[in-house]
Scaffold this active site. Structure first.
Site, PDB file in Angstrom:
ATOM      1  N   ASP A   1      -6.934  -1.918   3.825  1.00  0.00           N
ATOM      2  CA  ASP A   1      -5.901  -2.738   3.800  1.00  0.00           C
ATOM      3  C   ASP A   1      -6.072  -4.137   4.235  1.00  0.00           C
ATOM      4  OD1 ASP A   1      -4.229  -0.863   2.120  1.00  0.00           O
ATOM      5  OD2 ASP A   1      -3.234  -0.492   4.039  1.00  0.00           O
TER       6      ASP A   1
ATOM      7  N   ASP B   1       0.732  -1.179  -0.100  1.00  0.00           N
ATOM      8  CA  ASP B   1      -0.055  -0.106   0.136  1.00  0.00           C
ATOM      9  C   ASP B   1       0.768   1.308  -0.084  1.00  0.00           C
ATOM     10  OD1 ASP B   1      -2.368   1.802   0.497  1.00  0.00           O
ATOM     11  OD2 ASP B   1      -1.507   1.791   2.600  1.00  0.00           O
TER      12      ASP B   1
ATOM     13  N   ASP C   1      -1.427  -0.836   6.215  1.00  0.00           N
ATOM     14  CA  ASP C   1      -1.459  -0.242   7.341  1.00  0.00           C
ATOM     15  C   ASP C   1      -2.831   0.199   7.930  1.00  0.00           C
ATOM     16  OD1 ASP C   1      -1.017   3.304   7.584  1.00  0.00           O
ATOM     17  OD2 ASP C   1      -1.584   2.056   5.769  1.00  0.00           O
TER      18      ASP C   1
END
Length: 682
Positions: free
Chosen positions: A568, A341, A564
């Site tokens: 996600d 990400d 995080d």
């Protein structure tokens, strides 16, 4: 800062009397209690070993009859529980490599080869106990976090420093932390300066010098002097509480692949039984078959693989990486695609002020421009300090980093998500301004907020804002007394060590790196280029991230996903190994992840992959070493060159070799800033 004398009255606090030395520490019979504890935890291997020693001394004394009865006792009372456990496993459809050992124990009992049977009982039960010990030792690094959780806190009440349970801390409370104490809550320092150790949270060995205004995390240790901390979270919501929760989850997780050797159990078992049958057929003597079974007893495999895998979990924990199971550490050793990400993972995830743009800056000298930038930032931060918006926090942090003194603001107004306005009384020297030293109305916000205040936006600043927005930056207008005079530019800053990430992963065997982000193509490509990412997918929604990962999985690729945030979590759950990063990951994505990095240092991902690779490689070495030596010994045993008792002793030597090899996993691994890995023995 408020006066220390008012908030922290100098009351006399009596030191507690030192606790008396515990009976445990001074008792001369401590070793007896420890021995009793070990016996209760591992009765079968300890009992078998003691009886073997007694049998040996009886044999030396010429009482071979008593020695033989003792060996029979070991085989019966030690072998029956092991045989029964294996039968129950097979009834559940769990075919394990222990079957060879059970056949060898049964055969030794049938043919009166009690010494061989006793050795196998010792090896098999010892292997299971060592597995339990390795698991307990590996979890010790995790359990230590929970055990040292702060139990109490000090607060001022009616000019007295009192103790309250850490669970009773609420947001806004002012907590006193003495030197040497564990900080019980997340918050900002209001008074005091001290070195703070965050080693148990992040794995970073060096303490961090903290001053007023800086954040501290629960679980870190105050080293030097008294600190006064204003709690920003309750104790149960603090970072340390989240870590303890993770530890509990990790310890409750089953580790289905502790015994990697079971993958090879069917083939190896079939080959062993065929060897034994052939030896029996050609020799016409069942003792040859028993000898084959004894030397083929896979104790090296049973011992070495769990030690290697669990030592990997232990090593990861010492580097601030919580791995929830043996399966996860093994799969970390197999991943070949790393997916990331962007926000909060490859970037810091918190906007920072990167530039100040002035409307008339081209007419100013360098010195005048610096003075105007500081004035504009101070005025903006003076108003923004009353807001809780993330951009307001970034502007205030930028002013504090430049050590600018903020001014109390009045007539504060906020349209959340759009902007703030307030009145300040400034006294700035060195800047020619009509309102200098007087009352200034300060407004900070976006375009719609300025128009709502009927403030005209200069075309030059509007054009610059549009350009910055296309680059993924955030630009807030700043107006003084109804006139827009500049822009504050903020952006999500890439992590400083980002450039070394992909090259370091490639050195660890990752063949492809991928960036999945919801940001625009321009922003995504900028971060991708900086991080040397192979593939960049922009404007990617959470469900699209899952789709991309599943496509890799369908192609038989092993995917590591690092993220995080809440968005996600689906991708983390879909990947072969999901890894949550840093403080955000502790609360949002940890439940869906297989591993959690306590540090926000992105290069710890490389450490995790390296540890997984190392644990898996050494575990496989133990498997092949154990099977290879066993096959060689089986060949000799099939020709009658090795008797069952000698074969059992020979297996003990093989055990030592593979266990020593498995212990190499515990070598220290550290990452330098450039992503290179160094190693040294602990």
């Amino acid at each position: 800062m408020r006066d220390t004398q008012q908030d922290s009255p100098q009351t006399v606090i009596k030191e507690q009397a030192p606790l008396p030395q515990s009976e445990e520490a001074i008792s001369p019979k401590r070793w007896q209690r420890q021995f009793k504890d070990v016996m209760l935890q591992h009765p079968l291997p300890i009992g078998s070993l003691l009886l073997l020693l007694i049998s040996f001394f009886c044999w030396l004394g010429g009482r071979t009859d008593i020695a033989s009865w003792i060996l029979l006792l070991i085989v019966l009372f030690g072998g029956i529980p092991l045989v029964w456990e294996t039968i129950k496993q097979m009834a559940r459809g769990e075919f394990s490599i222990d079957l060879i050992a059970i056949l060898a124990i049964t055969g030794s009992l049938w043919m009166g080869e009690y010494l061989a049977g006793a050795f196998i009982v010792l090896m098999l039960s010892g292997g299971k106990s060592l597995e339990v010990y390795a698991l307990r030792r590996a979890r010790r690094s995790l359990s230590a976090l929970a055990e040292r959780a702060p139990r109490q806190a000090h607060i001022w009440e009616e000019e007295q420093l009192i103790d309250i349970p850490a669970e009773a801390i609420n947001v806004g409370m002012r907590v006193v932390v003495k030197p040497g104490e564990i900080i019980p809550v997340d918050g900002a320092i209001e008074e005091g300066e001290s070195n703070v150790s965050e080693a148990d949270l992040t794995g970073e060995p060096l303490p961090v010098y903290k001053v007023p205004g800086m954040l501290v995390l629960s679980g870190s240790v105050n080293l030097d002097s008294i600190l006064s901390v204003r709690a920003s979270k309750s104790n149960v919501e603090s970072k340390y509480a989240q870590i303890v929760k993770l530890v509990e989850e990790a310890q409750e997780q089953k580790a289905p692949i502790h015994r990697l050797a079971d993958r090879y159990s069917v083939v190896f078992t079939v080959v062993t039984i065929l060897f034994a049958l052939v030896a029996w057929l050609f020799s016409k003597d069942p003792i040859y078959a028993l000898a084959v079974l004894v030397v083929a007893t896979p104790c090296p495999l049973i011992l070495a693989t769990p030690i290697a895998i669990m030592s990997g979990i232990d090593l990861a924990a010492r580097h601030g990486i919580i791995v929830k199971s043996g399966a996860a550490i093994e799969q970390l050793g197999e991943v070949d695609v790393a997916v990331f990400d962007k926000t909060g993972t490859l970037t810091l995830g918190i906007p920072q002020v990167t530039e100040m743009l002035l409307l008339e800056e081209q007419r100013l000298s360098t010195e005048e421009r610096t003075l105007w930038e500081e004035r504009l930032l101070r005025l903006a931060a003076s108003v923004e300090q009353l807001s809780t918006h993330i951009l307001a926090n970034a502007i205030v942090d930028a002013a504090q980093e430049r050590q600018l003194t903020l001014i109390p603001a009045s007539d504060f107004q906020e349209v959340f998500g759009k902007g703030v306005q307030g009145t300040v009384i400034e006294n700035v020297s060195g800047v020619e301004q009509a309102s200098m030293g007087g009352v200034t109305v300060v407004a900070v916000g976006n375009r719609s907020f300025m128009r709502q205040l009927l403030i005209t936006l200069p075309p030059a600043l509007l054009e610059e804002r549009e350009r910055r927005t296309e680059q993924g930056q955030i630009a807030s207008f700043v107006a003084l007394d109804g006139h827009c005079v500049g822009l504050i530019v903020l952006e999500d800053v890439p992590r400083p060590e980002l450039a070394g990430l992909a090259p370091a992963l490639k050195r660890e065997g990752i063949t492809e790196t991928v960036l999945l982000t919801g940001d625009s193509e321009i922003v995504a490509e900028q971060i991708g280029d900086l991080a040397h990412i192979d593939r960049v997918v922009a404007r990617c929604l959470p469900e699209e991230k899952v789709h991309v990962i599943r496509e890799y999985v369908k192609k038989k690729r092993k995917v590591l996903m690092v993220g995080d945030g809440v968005n996600d979590a689906p991708a983390l759950a879909s990947a072969t190994v999901g890894m949550a990063l840093g403080a955000q990951g502790l609360t949002a994505a940890a439940s869906a992840a297989d591993a959690v990095l306590l540090s926000t240092e992105i290069l710890r991902v490389v450490s995790a992959v390296h540890i997984g690779r190392r644990a898996l490689r050494i575990a496989l070495q133990g498997i092949w070493l154990g099977m290879g030596l066993s096959v060689i010994a089986m060949c000799f045993a099939a020709y009658g060159a090795i008797e069952p008792a000698v074969g059992a002793i020979l297996q003990e030597g093989i055990d030592v070799l593979v266990i020593l090899n498995a212990l190499r996993v515990g070598r220290t691994v550290s990452l330098h800033a450039n992503g290179e890995i160094s190693r040294k023995r602990t």
